[in-house]
Design a protein around this motif. Structure first.
Motif, PDB file in Angstrom:
ATOM      1  N   SER A 178     -10.207  15.958  -3.528  1.00 31.87           N
ATOM      2  CA  SER A 178     -11.605  15.506  -3.462  1.00 31.87           C
ATOM      3  C   SER A 178     -11.722  13.986  -3.457  1.00 31.87           C
ATOM      4  N   THR A 179     -10.671  13.276  -3.856  1.00 28.64           N
ATOM      5  CA  THR A 179     -10.726  11.815  -3.881  1.00 28.64           C
ATOM      6  C   THR A 179     -10.338  11.197  -2.533  1.00 28.64           C
ATOM      7  N   MET A 180      -9.852  11.994  -1.602  1.00 30.14           N
ATOM      8  CA  MET A 180      -9.413  11.480  -0.300  1.00 30.14           C
ATOM      9  C   MET A 180     -10.625  11.246   0.598  1.00 30.14           C
ATOM     10  N   ARG A 181     -10.569  10.194   1.408  1.00 32.70           N
ATOM     11  CA  ARG A 181     -11.665   9.861   2.306  1.00 32.70           C
ATOM     12  C   ARG A 181     -11.112   9.491   3.684  1.00 32.70           C
ATOM     13  N   VAL A 182     -11.747  10.062   4.720  1.00 32.95           N
ATOM     14  CA  VAL A 182     -11.400   9.683   6.093  1.00 32.95           C
ATOM     15  C   VAL A 182     -12.179   8.420   6.428  1.00 32.95           C
ATOM     16  N   LEU A 183     -11.485   7.345   6.776  1.00 29.02           N
ATOM     17  CA  LEU A 183     -12.122   6.067   7.074  1.00 29.02           C
ATOM     18  C   LEU A 183     -12.453   5.954   8.558  1.00 29.02           C
ATOM     19  N   ASP A 184     -13.404   5.081   8.884  1.00 27.99           N
ATOM     20  CA  ASP A 184     -13.779   4.869  10.287  1.00 27.99           C
ATOM     21  C   ASP A 184     -12.596   4.379  11.120  1.00 27.99           C
ATOM     22  N   SER A 185     -11.643   3.747  10.481  1.00 32.49           N
ATOM     23  CA  SER A 185     -10.463   3.242  11.181  1.00 32.49           C
ATOM     24  C   SER A 185      -9.520   4.354  11.628  1.00 32.49           C
ATOM     25  N   GLY A 186      -9.781   5.586  11.144  1.00 34.28           N
ATOM     26  CA  GLY A 186      -8.891   6.705  11.451  1.00 34.28           C
ATOM     27  C   GLY A 186      -7.835   6.930  10.387  1.00 34.28           C
ATOM     28  N   GLU A 187      -7.868   6.131   9.318  1.00 30.75           N
ATOM     29  CA  GLU A 187      -6.922   6.281   8.223  1.00 30.75           C
ATOM     30  C   GLU A 187      -7.485   7.247   7.175  1.00 30.75           C
ATOM     31  N   LEU A 188      -6.570   7.841   6.413  1.00 30.73           N
ATOM     32  CA  LEU A 188      -6.959   8.701   5.301  1.00 30.73           C
ATOM     33  C   LEU A 188      -6.638   7.955   4.009  1.00 30.73           C
ATOM     34  N   TYR A 189      -7.699   7.666   3.232  1.00 31.61           N
ATOM     35  CA  TYR A 189      -7.566   6.913   1.987  1.00 31.61           C
ATOM     36  C   TYR A 189      -7.324   7.856   0.820  1.00 31.61           C
ATOM     37  N   TYR A 190      -6.331   7.512  -0.003  1.00 26.25           N
ATOM     38  CA  TYR A 190      -5.989   8.316  -1.176  1.00 26.25           C
ATOM     39  C   TYR A 190      -5.714   7.357  -2.329  1.00 26.25           C
ATOM     40  N   PRO A 191      -6.630   7.231  -3.295  1.00 28.90           N
ATOM     41  CA  PRO A 191      -6.484   6.218  -4.344  1.00 28.90           C
ATOM     42  C   PRO A 191      -5.239   6.404  -5.209  1.00 28.90           C
ATOM     43  N   SER A 192      -4.683   7.617  -5.240  1.00 27.63           N
ATOM     44  CA  SER A 192      -3.464   7.857  -6.031  1.00 27.63           C
ATOM     45  C   SER A 192      -2.199   7.456  -5.285  1.00 27.63           C
ATOM     46  N   TYR A 193      -2.347   7.012  -4.033  1.00 29.37           N
ATOM     47  CA  TYR A 193      -1.254   6.564  -3.166  1.00 29.37           C
ATOM     48  C   TYR A 193      -0.419   7.747  -2.644  1.00 29.37           C
ATOM     49  N   TRP A 194       0.055   7.530  -1.418  1.00 33.29           N
ATOM     50  CA  TRP A 194       0.854   8.539  -0.732  1.00 33.29           C
ATOM     51  C   TRP A 194       2.324   8.359  -1.122  1.00 33.29           C
ATOM     52  N   THR A 195       2.883   9.350  -1.811  1.00 33.80           N
ATOM     53  CA  THR A 195       4.259   9.274  -2.291  1.00 33.80           C
ATOM     54  C   THR A 195       5.214   9.041  -1.127  1.00 33.80           C
ATOM     55  N   ALA A 196       6.081   8.054  -1.264  1.00 34.50           N
ATOM     56  CA  ALA A 196       7.023   7.734  -0.193  1.00 34.50           C
ATOM     57  C   ALA A 196       7.989   8.887   0.045  1.00 34.50           C
TER      58      ALA A 196
END
Length: 280
Positions: A178-196
């Motif tokens: 629920s914290t993920m957001r699709v940005l206008d740039s086409g990126e997917l924002y995840y405040p917890s960071y995407w695990t490498a």
């Protein structure tokens, strides 16, 4: 791939063959099991309806087509003395680019049957999407992405919603999703960071245009392309030009000079929206 429209009933069919000949199962019964892309079974070993020699059908309800999805349809029957399962893939899309009625109202297509029109419509919808790199009707998709230890990762074009995220095969909890957001740039924002990691995320999503001028233009292009494929003649497919008493006219031949459809209006549409996607 078979396409049906979200929220509408749709009758699916399958033909059983033995040595290339349509043949009834023995005994003459069959069942069907339908599974969503996420593994959820929505139809379990349901009885089918006989619809001719070797042909069985099953009708999906609006409830069963309520989500954009990719369904696996498994038909099971005794064929050739063995119990066998035959699999089809059905896509639930948000809409079609033109209707059968619109096609039949087009010059030259009045005598074409619905199955003929549907076959070419599905083909040109796929071809337009491949050429432009974006879907012109709402669709379901899934991609595998490598985490980058950052808050954003790039998604395919025109993602409108994220349905699920798996990290190394394990579902990300709804509270994190629920914290993920699709940005206008086409990126997917995840405040917890995407695990490498390498190809460690699998993301299911919805994408494509739902309306607007792009959708209208795509419908016109799709119908023009489908008309060409349905009529396809009488000029030889190998011809590069046509000569008559008025001189020689060069044809828009697919595969030459960057031409894809061989229809000026359709190729102009592809050029416009391919460029738009590339810039984004």
């Amino acid at each position: 791939m078979i396409r049906v429209v979200r929220g509408l009933s749709a009758t699916l069919s399958h033909t059983f063959y033995v040595d290339g000949v349509a043949t009834d199962p023995a005994p003459d019964v069959a069942t069907v099991t339908i599974t969503r892309d996420n593994g959820t079974i929505i139809v379990a070993a349901a009885n089918t309806t006989n619809a001719g020699t070797g042909v069985v059908t099953y009708t999906l309800t609006p409830t069963e087509t309520a989500l954009l999805d990719r369904l696996t349809v498994a038909w099971t029957a005794t064929v050739g003395g063995q119990v066998q399962t035959f699999t089809d893939v059905v896509e639930v899309a948000g809409d079609v680019l033109f209707t059968i009625a619109q096609a039949k109202a087009t010059d030259g297509l009045a005598n074409k049957t619905p199955p003929q029109i549907i076959e070419k419509r599905t083909l040109v919808e796929s071809l337009l999407e491949q050429a432009c790199g974006v879907a012109f009707v709402p669709r379901y998709g899934k991609t595998t992405i490598s985490g980058n230890s950052r808050a954003v990762i790039m998604l395919p074009p025109r993602v409108t919603a994220v349905r699920s995220v798996l990290l190394d095969g394990v579902a990300v909890a709804p509270s994190y999703l629920s914290t993920m957001r699709v940005l206008d740039s086409g990126e997917l924002y995840y405040p917890s960071y995407w695990t490498a990691g390498y190809a460690n995320y699998t993301i299911a999503y919805e994408h494509g245009y739902s309306d607007g001028p792009e959708r209208i233009a795509a419908g016109d292009a799709a119908l023009s392309w489908a008309k060409k494929l349905l009529l396809s003649g009488p000029i030889d497919d190998r011809a590069l030009g046509v000569s008559n008493e008025f001189g020689t006219t060069m044809l828009s031949t697919p595969g030459m000079r960057g031409i894809i459809a061989g229809i000026p209006s359709v190729d102009a549409f592809i050029q416009q929206y391919s460029l738009a996607v590339a810039v984004a």
